[in-house]
Design a protein around this motif. Structure first.
Motif, mmCIF file in Angstrom:
data_model
loop_
_atom_site.group_PDB
_atom_site.id
_atom_site.type_symbol
_atom_site.label_atom_id
_atom_site.label_comp_id
_atom_site.label_asym_id
_atom_site.label_seq_id
_atom_site.Cartn_x
_atom_site.Cartn_y
_atom_site.Cartn_z
ATOM 1 N N PRO A 1 78.317 -77.708 -5.420
ATOM 2 C CA PRO A 1 76.946 -77.193 -5.257
ATOM 3 C C PRO A 1 76.898 -75.966 -4.361
ATOM 4 N N PHE A 2 77.788 -75.876 -3.381
ATOM 5 C CA PHE A 2 77.796 -74.687 -2.524
ATOM 6 C C PHE A 2 78.188 -73.447 -3.329
ATOM 7 N N ASN A 3 79.230 -73.574 -4.157
ATOM 8 C CA ASN A 3 79.619 -72.437 -4.995
ATOM 9 C C ASN A 3 78.520 -72.071 -5.988
ATOM 10 N N ALA A 4 77.833 -73.080 -6.517
ATOM 11 C CA ALA A 4 76.711 -72.796 -7.420
ATOM 12 C C ALA A 4 75.638 -71.994 -6.700
ATOM 13 N N TYR A 5 75.369 -72.347 -5.450
ATOM 14 C CA TYR A 5 74.382 -71.631 -4.637
ATOM 15 C C TYR A 5 74.814 -70.178 -4.414
ATOM 16 N N ILE A 6 76.080 -69.960 -4.081
ATOM 17 C CA ILE A 6 76.593 -68.600 -3.870
ATOM 18 C C ILE A 6 76.480 -67.782 -5.153
ATOM 19 N N LEU A 7 76.809 -68.394 -6.284
ATOM 20 C CA LEU A 7 76.709 -67.696 -7.564
ATOM 21 C C LEU A 7 75.254 -67.369 -7.914
ATOM 22 N N LEU A 8 74.339 -68.257 -7.570
ATOM 23 C CA LEU A 8 72.920 -67.986 -7.790
ATOM 24 C C LEU A 8 72.451 -66.794 -6.946
ATOM 25 N N LEU A 9 72.933 -66.705 -5.715
ATOM 26 C CA LEU A 9 72.589 -65.561 -4.876
ATOM 27 C C LEU A 9 73.093 -64.262 -5.503
ATOM 28 N N GLY A 10 74.325 -64.277 -6.003
ATOM 29 C CA GLY A 10 74.861 -63.092 -6.657
ATOM 30 C C GLY A 10 74.074 -62.715 -7.893
ATOM 31 N N LEU A 11 73.635 -63.725 -8.634
ATOM 32 C CA LEU A 11 72.895 -63.480 -9.869
ATOM 33 C C LEU A 11 71.566 -62.768 -9.608
ATOM 34 N N GLU A 12 70.991 -62.971 -8.426
ATOM 35 C CA GLU A 12 69.684 -62.378 -8.131
ATOM 36 C C GLU A 12 69.714 -60.854 -8.131
ATOM 37 N N THR A 13 70.882 -60.260 -7.888
ATOM 38 C CA THR A 13 70.969 -58.792 -7.846
ATOM 39 C C THR A 13 71.908 -58.245 -8.920
ATOM 40 N N ILE A 14 72.143 -59.014 -9.966
ATOM 41 C CA ILE A 14 73.134 -58.615 -10.969
ATOM 42 C C ILE A 14 72.764 -57.300 -11.651
ATOM 43 N N SER A 15 71.492 -57.084 -11.949
ATOM 44 C CA SER A 15 71.086 -55.869 -12.656
ATOM 45 C C SER A 15 71.333 -54.632 -11.799
ATOM 46 N N ALA B 1 77.081 -65.077 -31.948
ATOM 47 C CA ALA B 1 78.063 -65.983 -31.344
ATOM 48 C C ALA B 1 77.472 -67.377 -31.168
ATOM 49 N N ASP B 2 78.335 -68.386 -31.224
ATOM 50 C CA ASP B 2 77.907 -69.774 -31.082
ATOM 51 C C ASP B 2 78.127 -70.310 -29.671
ATOM 52 N N ILE B 3 79.214 -69.874 -29.048
ATOM 53 C CA ILE B 3 79.580 -70.359 -27.720
ATOM 54 C C ILE B 3 79.990 -69.150 -26.884
ATOM 55 N N VAL B 4 79.511 -69.099 -25.655
ATOM 56 C CA VAL B 4 79.827 -67.996 -24.748
ATOM 57 C C VAL B 4 80.488 -68.565 -23.494
ATOM 58 N N ILE B 5 81.532 -67.884 -23.055
ATOM 59 C CA ILE B 5 82.278 -68.299 -21.873
ATOM 60 C C ILE B 5 82.092 -67.265 -20.775
ATOM 61 N N TYR B 6 81.966 -67.743 -19.534
ATOM 62 C CA TYR B 6 81.948 -66.857 -18.378
ATOM 63 C C TYR B 6 82.892 -67.359 -17.292
ATOM 64 N N SER B 7 83.631 -66.433 -16.722
ATOM 65 C CA SER B 7 84.146 -66.666 -15.381
ATOM 66 C C SER B 7 83.068 -66.140 -14.455
ATOM 67 N N ALA B 8 82.250 -67.029 -13.917
ATOM 68 C CA ALA B 8 81.149 -66.624 -13.045
ATOM 69 C C ALA B 8 81.664 -66.029 -11.745
ATOM 70 N N THR B 9 82.939 -66.254 -11.478
ATOM 71 C CA THR B 9 83.615 -65.671 -10.321
ATOM 72 C C THR B 9 83.464 -64.157 -10.296
ATOM 73 N N LYS B 10 83.387 -63.548 -11.468
ATOM 74 C CA LYS B 10 83.449 -62.095 -11.596
ATOM 75 C C LYS B 10 82.043 -61.478 -11.455
ATOM 76 N N GLY B 11 81.526 -60.842 -12.481
ATOM 77 C CA GLY B 11 80.291 -60.086 -12.360
ATOM 78 C C GLY B 11 79.054 -60.910 -12.084
ATOM 79 N N ILE B 12 79.025 -62.169 -12.477
ATOM 80 C CA ILE B 12 77.846 -62.996 -12.214
ATOM 81 C C ILE B 12 77.698 -63.234 -10.722
ATOM 82 N N GLY B 13 78.767 -63.677 -10.066
ATOM 83 C CA GLY B 13 78.734 -63.842 -8.615
ATOM 84 C C GLY B 13 78.727 -62.494 -7.916
ATOM 85 N N GLY B 14 79.675 -61.656 -8.296
ATOM 86 C CA GLY B 14 79.656 -60.259 -7.905
ATOM 87 C C GLY B 14 80.125 -59.912 -6.521
ATOM 88 N N HIS B 15 80.509 -60.892 -5.717
ATOM 89 C CA HIS B 15 80.897 -60.593 -4.341
ATOM 90 C C HIS B 15 82.256 -61.181 -3.962
#
Length: 442
Positions: free
Chosen positions: A284-298, A202-216
């Motif tokens: 930036p606040f939403n980015a921070y929340i998404l980063l927190l969710g990403l820490e436990t994604i696995s 794939a050349d371009i990937v799209i995410y709704s980070a709202t979903k599994g990336i953020g996860g909460h």
């Protein structure tokens, strides 16, 4: 010290894109809640604008907290760049508009999120982009037969919403490149943890980070991820060779995206033409929340996939269920592809058909106690919805049929609760619904 390429996924999800030494040695990523930045001098601003110096100028365009999220996702996807925006829909829209300037056609399937189907059918044609769809998502020959001289991109979901159909990204990418167009993949459901589209071409990937990336279910956001491999120096994409005053060099010479950014021309265009000028910025606040969710994604997604497997097994043996759409089941068209490309699972979303038609869907959704009726997915809490009337409510009956969403479809997104509790909740809801029917009949 190892480079990013040497680290595994679980190290990158915690550390990629962030050096505490650059942020007053803060262990946590700081929230840069600011509009603009003191760049020091007019000369330094000129250098930043010309691309000869790094720096942030205005938070609609870029922000240090948001940049950590962008760099971390790019590292997880093994991509060159990522651009974070205010929502998944904004990510899809900006990517498609960047590729289709001046009009043209895009090729896709019937298996898409309902809101995007509506946009493709009703809104994008007003901007000169027309959409062709294949009826058989698994037929590469049908995809190729529908490519024209005006086709600017192929767009698919790696795992479809709500039926969990798996796309053949390897062969679709080969087909796209054969015809000189990029493959754009919405990878929202599996996330980069379960599947990496770029590794499959794939050349371009799209995410709704709202979903599994953020996860909460706590923050809305989207990402456009650029592999940085596609050659934009093509007659199909003259927009990347047009001179742009925004990229004037220090000698006052206007430059094109290709001149200024080379292989990064696409991500630069998304940021500069669409994010900057249309303004769907991620806070930036939403980015921070998404980063927190990403820490436990696995850990989170592993648990959700295990829960899905138990619940699917329960549903396939339930007297109240007519069918289950989950790619690993015997007889599912996606089974072999899922086993090959998704060894850890396809995600937390799937759908099933309840006996009794659409009235039974309403009864079930009314009687569940743990499942929450919501239109989100990828939450750590389990969700349920009547797909026909909600997420895909803007589709016609014909489109619903082609998408594989009959009247009795129940969409579920499985969370991290105890799976036995979720199974008991579904069972009691089935029984309560059956009792309502018998009571009404008697």
């Amino acid at each position: 010290m190892s480079t990013l390429e040497d680290f595994g996924f679980d190290t990158l999800k915690l550390r990629a894109g962030y050096d505490p030494a650059d942020h007053n040695f803060s262990s946590a990523v700081p929230i840069y809640e600011t509009v603009s930045y003191a760049v020091g001098s007019a000369e330094n601003y000129d250098n930043i604008a010309a691309g000869v110096a790094d720096g942030h100028v205005y938070s609609r365009c870029s922000n240090p907290t948001v940049k950590v999220l962008e760099d971390r996702i790019a590292a997880l996807d093994k991509a060159k760049n990522a651009v974070a925006v205010g929502s998944g829909v904004a990510a899809i829209t900006y990517a498609i508009l960047s590729l289709s300037e001046g009009g043209g056609r895009m090729l896709t399937t019937e298996q898409l999120y309902g809101g995007i189907v509506h946009s493709l059918d009703s809104i994008f044609p007003k901007y000169g982009l027309h959409v062709d769809k294949v009826n058989n998502y698994a037929s590469i020959d049908e995809f190729e037969a529908k490519i024209t001289e005006d086709t600017k991109l192929i767009y698919v979901e790696s795992v479809s919403n709500p039926t969990a159909i798996v796309s053949d990204i390897d062969n679709l990418s080969k087909l796209a490149h054969k015809h000189g167009i990029p493959l754009v993949v919405d990878n929202t459901i599996p996330t980069p943890y379960l599947f990496n589209p770029i590794e499959h071409g794939a050349d371009i990937v799209i995410y709704s980070a709202t979903k599994g990336i953020g996860g909460h279910g706590a923050a809305i956001g989207g990402l456009v991820v650029d592999a940085g491999r596609f050659d934009w120096d093509s007659p199909k994409f003259p927009q990347f060779k047009e001179k742009n005053i925004a990229f004037r060099d220090l000698n006052g010479r206007d430059r094109s995206y290709l001149e200024a950014f080379g292989k990064d021309a696409f991500s630069a265009k998304v940021r500069s033409d669409y994010l900057t000028n249309f303004g769907a910025a991620l806070s930036p606040f939403n980015a921070y929340i998404l980063l927190l969710g990403l820490e436990t994604i696995s850990e989170r997604i592993d648990k959700e996939v295990r829960n899905v497997e138990k619940i699917v097994d329960f549903l396939t043996h339930s007297e109240y269920v007519e069918w289950v759409s989950y790619p690993y089941l015997e007889g599912n068209k996606s089974r072999e592809l899922a086993k090959k490309n998704f060894p850890k699972g396809v995600g937390q979303l799937f759908s099933f058909g309840i006996k009794g038609g659409e009235e039974a869907v309403y009864r079930l959704c009314r009687n569940v106690k743990l499942f929450s009726y919501q239109l989100n997915l990828g939450d750590s809490k389990s969700l349920i919805a009547n797909a026909k009337r909600s997420t895909h409510g803007v589709l016609t009956d014909s489109e619903l049929g082609l998408a594989g969403i009959p009247d009795n479809t129940v969409r579920v997104s499985i969370g991290t609760e105890d799976p036995d509790d979720l199974i008991r909740d579904l069972q009691q809801a089935f029984e309560a619904s059956a009792f309502e029917v018998s009571k009404k009949a008697g």
